[in-house]
Scaffold this active site. Structure first.
Site, short mmCIF file in Angstrom:
data_model
loop_
_atom_site.label_atom_id
_atom_site.label_comp_id
_atom_site.label_asym_id
_atom_site.label_seq_id
_atom_site.Cartn_x
_atom_site.Cartn_y
_atom_site.Cartn_z
N GLU A 407 74.48 11.26 35.99
CA GLU A 407 74.25 10.33 37.10
C GLU A 407 72.81 10.36 37.61
OE1 GLU A 407 78.59 10.94 36.79
OE2 GLU A 407 76.86 12.31 36.77
N HIS A 474 88.51 12.19 43.22
CA HIS A 474 88.51 10.78 42.82
C HIS A 474 88.95 9.90 43.98
CE1 HIS A 474 88.69 12.84 38.94
NE2 HIS A 474 88.26 11.73 38.37
#
Length: 667
Positions: A407, A474
């Site tokens: 990322e 998540h």
């Protein structure tokens, strides 16, 4: 020391076929940073500058590199690369003003030393975190490939900074995408005071190159001709055969990490040995020995350099100290941009939330040929939520790019693309994973325009939220992490129309955005959405439902909870959907406060430190006389998001909100 053997070897110069003029140009270029250093150390002792990061003994690396590249090829330097800035011909008065924090410096006094860039001179400066610039170089290299330009990018890092994850990510991306980037590691033996053997378990960085599938070359970093010839030869090759190369420059830092640090931790014998390999003295002696540098020419060049330095300092010192201007400070947080809202057409079709986002993204790709999409699995697979399904067929793999799991590097690469005039969209597979790219967002994207006027034309899409039994990693609502950071814009739509219109608007804007999309809304709601390209106004809240009894201020999933509960309880409520969280719509908030006098803020995020806390505080401070009841708020429990559906239901605020709104209505 990892490279103490080389320290005992004399510098062996080889002029190859370079003419006298080239050798003298390199000499003049080499003495400039050394003479500036000599002056700066005096000024530091006199208190006329506040800090100095010395590159004494390492000048040959910068000078060899800057002279080897073409003027329009980007270089990304670090603390000890003064020679890059002088070698690119930056006006010395502006450089010295930068060191003194004056207005005419490259950052208007907002950052220090070499923490700046200048597109005019094709330099992108560092931030203090060292490693992130490697990915920015990747982005510039990617832009060269997309533009089919035969150019290279060169980025510096140090042996200490190589321990950061950004080093690995930057090299890996460049290798996988075959980007024409030269990674120069200045191996000077210490990360501040920590020697190499306590930083890593290998001896040479050339051992690392093959692990990334790239060539690795070691040079004597104190030999300016060896550095120059190596970089020049590599650059010529990489322009025709794009790929990354790792260059390890063996050198030594003769002064402290910065002057206050000193060098007491360095063995005296090591300092003495390396002083014999001084890059300036040795090159000067070599030129004298081969008859290229006479005493007269040496005196003339040194006088020229010193005169230029003194003139630059005179101008910089004559400049008045900065007078703070609050309006200017606030205005420079964002790149100048005036949104012209594009109204929707009459034709609509029923679209789910996820379809509206996909439609907006597709139309933005058509509208902006310089828009590049990047993210894990977004290519042929279409992303885990299928937002980009079919995009590779429409726009090709060059513009719809699968990325490795990195990322930080991808956000940095997006910024590099922006520097070269591209727009970039980065999809976080889940908003939770943005933690791995946090530094790039809050310290590079958010601050770069304020620091040196470079916009960051990057949208980071963030699939967010709970309610789908996905557990702690998540399901997080992490918009408040970024709400505190000036320079970012944050959008969080609650419905398909806003999802498309606000996404298009975010992509149009050259400033950095975090665009939150609630996963539980992707396929659970649908609306008639305009088929053509349109935009919604950024920074403008929307009144979803009108009432007079009380006001619910919310966003995202909270809008749907507010509607459900107010309808269920038959409460006559104003429901204000913020839509844009940064900057948020103070005018709309004040209007609904004035209308009802009773306010509750609802958020899915944990209660403590959430966006509601700031807005409730603002209401209390600015609208107190309009209130008929205490300002209330409700949010999720101050725990991680649990996995079990029953625990998750208890974690989320809907049931607690139902009880609290009854209390507010009855107040």
């Amino acid at each position: 020391m990892a490279h103490s053997i080389e320290a005992t070897q004399a510098i062996s110069f080889d002029r190859k076929s370079y003419d006298d003029q080239t050798l003298l140009k390199i000499y003049e270029s080499l003495i400039m940073p050394r003479r500036i250093e000599e002056k700066m150390l005096i000024l530091l002792r006199q208190g006329k500058i506040s800090k100095w990061f010395s590159g004494w003994g390492q000048e040959a690396i910068s000078i060899g590199a800057v002279n080897a590249l073409e003027q329009e090829e980007y270089i990304l330097p670090m603390h000890r690369n003064l020679g890059i800035f002088t070698g690119r011909g930056l006006p010395l008065e502006r450089l010295f003003a930068q060191f003194q924090g004056k207005k005419s410096g490259f950052t208007k006094g907002r950052d220090r030393s070499f923490h700046f860039g200048t597109n005019e001179h094709h330099i992108v400066g560092m931030i203090s975190h060292l490693g992130p610039q490697m990915a920015i170089a990747d982005g510039i290299g990617l832009a060269h490939r997309l533009n089919k330009e035969n150019k290279v990018t060169l980025v510096f890092t140090g042996d200490g900074a190589s321990s950061e994850g950004d080093f690995h990510e930057g090299l890996n991306i460049a290798a996988v995408w075959k980007l024409p980037v030269i990674f120069v590691v200045e191996h000077n033996g210490y990360g501040l005071s920590t020697p190499s053997e306590e930083q890593f378990a290998f001896k040479y960085f050339t051992e690392k190159g093959p692990g990334y599938g790239m060539e690795a070359i070691r040079v004597d970093g104190n030999n300016v001709l060896e550095v120059y010839h190596t970089i020049k030869t590599l650059a010529e090759d990489l322009r025709e055969n794009p790929r990354p190369v790792l260059v390890e420059a063996i050198t030594f830092r003769m002064r402290g990490h910065e002057e206050a640090s000193g060098t007491k931790y360095v063995p005296k014998s090591l300092m003495e040995t390396w002083s014999l390999k001084d890059p300036v003295d040795n090159y000067e002696k070599y030129l004298e020995e081969i008859g290229v540098l006479s005493e007269g020419v040496k005196e003339k060049l040194n006088k020229k350099v010193k005169t230029a330095i003194n003139k630059g300092l005179e101008i910089a010192f004559a400049e008045e100290a900065i007078v703070a201007n609050t309006e200017e400070e606030l205005n420079d947080i964002y790149a100048p941009y005036h949104q012209i809202v594009i109204p929707p057409g009459k034709n609509t079709s029923e679209k789910r939330f996820v379809d509206a986002i996909s439609d907006g993204l597709k139309q933005s790709m058509e509208k902006f040929p310089n828009l590049v999409l990047m993210g894990q699995d977004i290519g042929t697979y279409g992303g885990v939520f299928k937002v980009t399904e079919g995009f590779v067929d429409l726009f090709g793999k060059e513009r719809v790019r699968n990325t490795p799991l990195c990322e930080s590097a991808i956000i940095g690469t997006a910024l590099g693309l922006s520097i070269k005039g591209y727009k970039a969209m980065v999809e976080m597979q889940f908003a939770d994973f943005v933690t791995c790219g946090f530094n790039q967002i809050v310290n590079n994207l958010a601050k770069i325009h304020y620091r040196w006027g470079q916009h960051a034309d990057v949208v980071v899409r963030m699939p967010t939220g709970a309610g789908v039994a996905a557990g702690p990693f998540h399901s997080q609502s992490n918009e408040a992490w970024f709400f505190h950071t000036p320079g970012l814009k944050i959008v969080y739509p609650s419905n398909p129309i806003d999802a498309k219109g606000l996404l298009n608007a975010a992509i149009e804007d050259p400033n950095p955005y975090l665009f939150f999309e609630h996963k539980a809304l992707y396929r659970s709601i649908s609306d008639p959405v305009p088929d053509d390209y349109f935009t919604e106004e950024i920074g403008k809240a929307k009144l979803i439902k009108e009432g007079n009894a009380l006001s619910i201020i919310t966003y995202g999933m909270g809008v749907h909870w507010a509607l459900n509960v107010s309808n269920e309880l038959e409460i006559d409520a104003d429901i204000l959907d913020l839509r844009t969280l940064l900057p948020w719509d103070k005018e709309a908030v004040k209007k609904t406060v004035k209308k009802t006098g009773k306010i509750i803020f609802l958020q899915e995020d944990c209660l403590t430190g959430g966006i509601g806390a700031e807005i409730v505080a603002w209401i209390s401070e600015n609208c107190f006389e309009l209130l008929d009841a205490p300002v209330m708020r409700e949010g999720s429990l101050d725990t991680p998001v649990p996995f079990s559906p029953n625990l998750e239901k208890n974690f989320l605020p809907k049931d607690r909100f139902r009880e609290k709104i009854k209390t507010l209505a009855a107040y």
